[in-house]
Design a protein around this motif. Structure first.
Motif, short mmCIF file in Angstrom:
data_model
loop_
_atom_site.label_atom_id
_atom_site.label_comp_id
_atom_site.label_asym_id
_atom_site.label_seq_id
_atom_site.Cartn_x
_atom_site.Cartn_y
_atom_site.Cartn_z
N GLU A 256 0.81 -1.22 0.00
CA GLU A 256 0.00 0.00 0.00
C GLU A 256 0.85 1.27 0.00
O GLU A 256 0.33 2.36 -0.23
CB GLU A 256 -0.93 0.02 1.21
N TYR A 257 2.15 1.14 0.26
CA TYR A 257 3.03 2.30 0.33
C TYR A 257 3.91 2.47 -0.91
O TYR A 257 4.73 3.38 -0.97
CB TYR A 257 3.95 2.18 1.56
N VAL A 258 3.74 1.59 -1.88
CA VAL A 258 4.61 1.60 -3.06
C VAL A 258 3.76 1.67 -4.32
O VAL A 258 2.81 0.89 -4.48
CB VAL A 258 5.49 0.31 -3.11
N ARG A 259 4.09 2.60 -5.19
CA ARG A 259 3.45 2.67 -6.51
C ARG A 259 4.49 2.41 -7.58
O ARG A 259 5.58 2.98 -7.54
CB ARG A 259 2.78 4.03 -6.74
N ILE A 260 4.16 1.53 -8.52
CA ILE A 260 5.10 1.13 -9.57
C ILE A 260 4.49 1.45 -10.92
O ILE A 260 3.36 1.05 -11.21
CB ILE A 260 5.42 -0.37 -9.47
N VAL A 261 5.23 2.18 -11.74
CA VAL A 261 4.79 2.50 -13.09
C VAL A 261 5.90 2.12 -14.06
O VAL A 261 7.05 2.53 -13.90
CB VAL A 261 4.44 3.99 -13.25
N ALA A 262 5.55 1.31 -15.05
CA ALA A 262 6.49 0.92 -16.11
C ALA A 262 6.02 1.52 -17.42
O ALA A 262 4.85 1.35 -17.81
CB ALA A 262 6.57 -0.60 -16.22
N ILE A 263 6.90 2.22 -18.10
CA ILE A 263 6.59 2.88 -19.37
C ILE A 263 7.43 2.26 -20.48
O ILE A 263 8.64 2.11 -20.34
CB ILE A 263 6.88 4.40 -19.30
N ASN A 264 6.78 1.92 -21.58
CA ASN A 264 7.49 1.47 -22.78
C ASN A 264 7.88 2.70 -23.59
O ASN A 264 7.02 3.39 -24.13
CB ASN A 264 6.60 0.53 -23.60
N THR A 265 9.18 2.99 -23.66
CA THR A 265 9.64 4.23 -24.29
C THR A 265 10.02 4.06 -25.75
O THR A 265 10.43 5.02 -26.40
CB THR A 265 10.86 4.79 -23.53
N LYS A 266 9.91 2.84 -26.28
CA LYS A 266 10.29 2.63 -27.68
C LYS A 266 9.09 2.93 -28.57
O LYS A 266 8.07 2.25 -28.51
CB LYS A 266 10.77 1.19 -27.89
N ALA A 267 9.23 3.95 -29.41
CA ALA A 267 8.10 4.49 -30.17
C ALA A 267 7.46 3.47 -31.10
O ALA A 267 6.26 3.49 -31.33
CB ALA A 267 8.54 5.71 -30.97
N ASP A 268 8.26 2.55 -31.68
CA ASP A 268 7.71 1.62 -32.65
C ASP A 268 7.26 0.30 -32.02
O ASP A 268 6.99 -0.68 -32.71
CB ASP A 268 8.74 1.34 -33.76
N ASP A 269 7.20 0.23 -30.71
CA ASP A 269 6.77 -0.98 -30.03
C ASP A 269 5.78 -0.59 -28.94
O ASP A 269 6.10 -0.58 -27.76
CB ASP A 269 7.98 -1.71 -29.42
N GLN A 270 4.58 -0.25 -29.32
CA GLN A 270 3.59 0.23 -28.36
C GLN A 270 2.47 -0.77 -28.12
O GLN A 270 1.33 -0.41 -27.84
CB GLN A 270 3.01 1.57 -28.85
N LEU A 271 2.80 -2.06 -28.26
CA LEU A 271 1.83 -3.09 -27.91
C LEU A 271 1.37 -2.90 -26.46
O LEU A 271 0.21 -3.05 -26.11
CB LEU A 271 2.45 -4.48 -28.10
N VAL A 272 2.35 -2.56 -25.59
CA VAL A 272 2.06 -2.18 -24.21
C VAL A 272 2.76 -0.86 -23.95
O VAL A 272 3.97 -0.77 -24.08
CB VAL A 272 2.57 -3.24 -23.21
N GLU A 273 2.00 0.18 -23.61
CA GLU A 273 2.59 1.49 -23.38
C GLU A 273 2.88 1.75 -21.91
O GLU A 273 3.86 2.41 -21.59
CB GLU A 273 1.65 2.58 -23.91
N ARG A 274 2.03 1.23 -21.02
CA ARG A 274 2.15 1.59 -19.59
C ARG A 274 1.54 0.49 -18.73
O ARG A 274 0.48 -0.06 -19.05
CB ARG A 274 1.44 2.92 -19.34
N ILE A 275 2.21 0.18 -17.62
CA ILE A 275 1.69 -0.73 -16.61
C ILE A 275 1.81 -0.02 -15.29
O ILE A 275 2.85 0.57 -14.97
CB ILE A 275 2.48 -2.06 -16.54
N GLU A 276 0.77 -0.10 -14.46
CA GLU A 276 0.83 0.50 -13.13
C GLU A 276 0.39 -0.53 -12.11
O GLU A 276 -0.62 -1.20 -12.26
CB GLU A 276 -0.07 1.73 -13.07
N LEU A 277 1.20 -0.66 -11.05
CA LEU A 277 0.88 -1.55 -9.93
C LEU A 277 0.63 -0.71 -8.69
O LEU A 277 1.36 0.23 -8.43
CB LEU A 277 2.03 -2.52 -9.66
#
Length: 277
Positions: A256-277
């Motif tokens: 509950e004290y941790v937020r995790i955000v993963a961003i896909n920064t490669k412009a030509d590979d946007q199958l997944v752009e963002r994940i948030e936990l």
């Protein structure tokens, strides 16, 4: 930026534990323990030997000295940010130990959590317990009387066991180890199996993670003490974040004290752009 340059920049930005820095916890005992760890030949031999089964024989990602250094640094950074956010820890306190012992429990558990790999990669967390117990019997007597050493040993072993997702942490110190272990996912960890031709999901997904950074929660994330920023360069990184790390965070007592955000920064590979936990 090269990987070496990124590492140097990361160290300057708090990715390495600095004994001389100001911390949100009493660090005197931890700094003494750190010096003893650096000078301990048995510990360093374990850290080198434990990679043989994991990498050489099984083709998994790094579980040696570099992995231990990264996990320990992540764990202490995570602990520091949680303490700055006013999060209370229960492991040392419930054993009648001092607040200064919380960081020692975390540092020792991070250092010894994978030594069971010298026996076997499979079920290694359970093999780590007797091996770490022997090390702790010798090591802790430098800093604690018998009663304190027994209690410290129990807390360290609990944290070691619970880095394995099949065992739920009962202390926040153990939860920190569990999450910190999952945060070692940058591409350098899979370099050895990748260069040997390994193309399994663990190797490829780690190759897709460029950078992991732990920061205090600010702005839209100010409601949590810890914000983890992950940069992916390929959708394969989803496996590291949404499978492995998510499982580590669940039931960690710090989720509950941790937020995790993963961003896909490669412009030509946007199958997944963002994940948030």
């Amino acid at each position: 930026m090269s990987e070496d340059a990124q590492a140097a920049a990361g160290a300057a930005g708090g990715r390495r534990y600095d004994p001389d820095a100001e911390h949100a916890f009493p660090d005197g005992k931890l700094n003494e323990v750190f010096e003893a760890i650096r000078d301990d030949p048995e510990i360093h031999t374990y850290l080198r030997a434990q990679n043989v089964n994991a990498v050489t024989r099984k083709g998994y990602n790094d579980h040696g000295a570099k992995h231990i250094e990264i996990v320990r640094n992540h764990a202490l950074r995570l602990y520091d940010l949680l303490k700055r956010g006013g999060v209370e820890f229960n492991g040392a306190a419930q054993q009648g130990l001092a607040e200064a012992d919380e960081a020692v429990i975390i540092a020792l558990a991070a250092t010894l959590h994978d030594i069971g790999h010298v026996v076997h990669r499979d079920e290694h967390a359970y093999y780590s317990i007797p091996l770490a117990a022997d090390v702790l019997d010798r090591f802790l007597e430098q800093f604690y009387d018998t009663s304190e050493a027994v209690r410290m040993k129990g807390e360290v072993l609990h944290a070691i066991l619970c880095h394995h997702t099949e065992e739920d942490p009962l202390t926040r110190e153990a939860g920190v180890i569990r999450v910190a272990d999952g945060l070692d996912m940058e591409r350098g960890r899979s370099r050895m199996p990748y260069e040997k031709g390994g193309r399994g999901i663990n190797t490829l997904s780690s190759q897709a993670i460029r950078h992991v950074e732990l920061n205090p929660g600010t702005g839209e994330n100010e409601d949590v003490p810890v914000f983890v920023d992950i940069e992916m360069v390929n959708a394969a990184g989803v496996y590291q974040v949404d499978n492995l790390l998510k499982a580590k965070l669940k039931d960690s007592l710090i989720d509950e004290y941790v937020r995790i955000v993963a961003i896909n920064t490669k412009a030509d590979d946007q199958l997944v752009e963002r994940i948030e936990l």
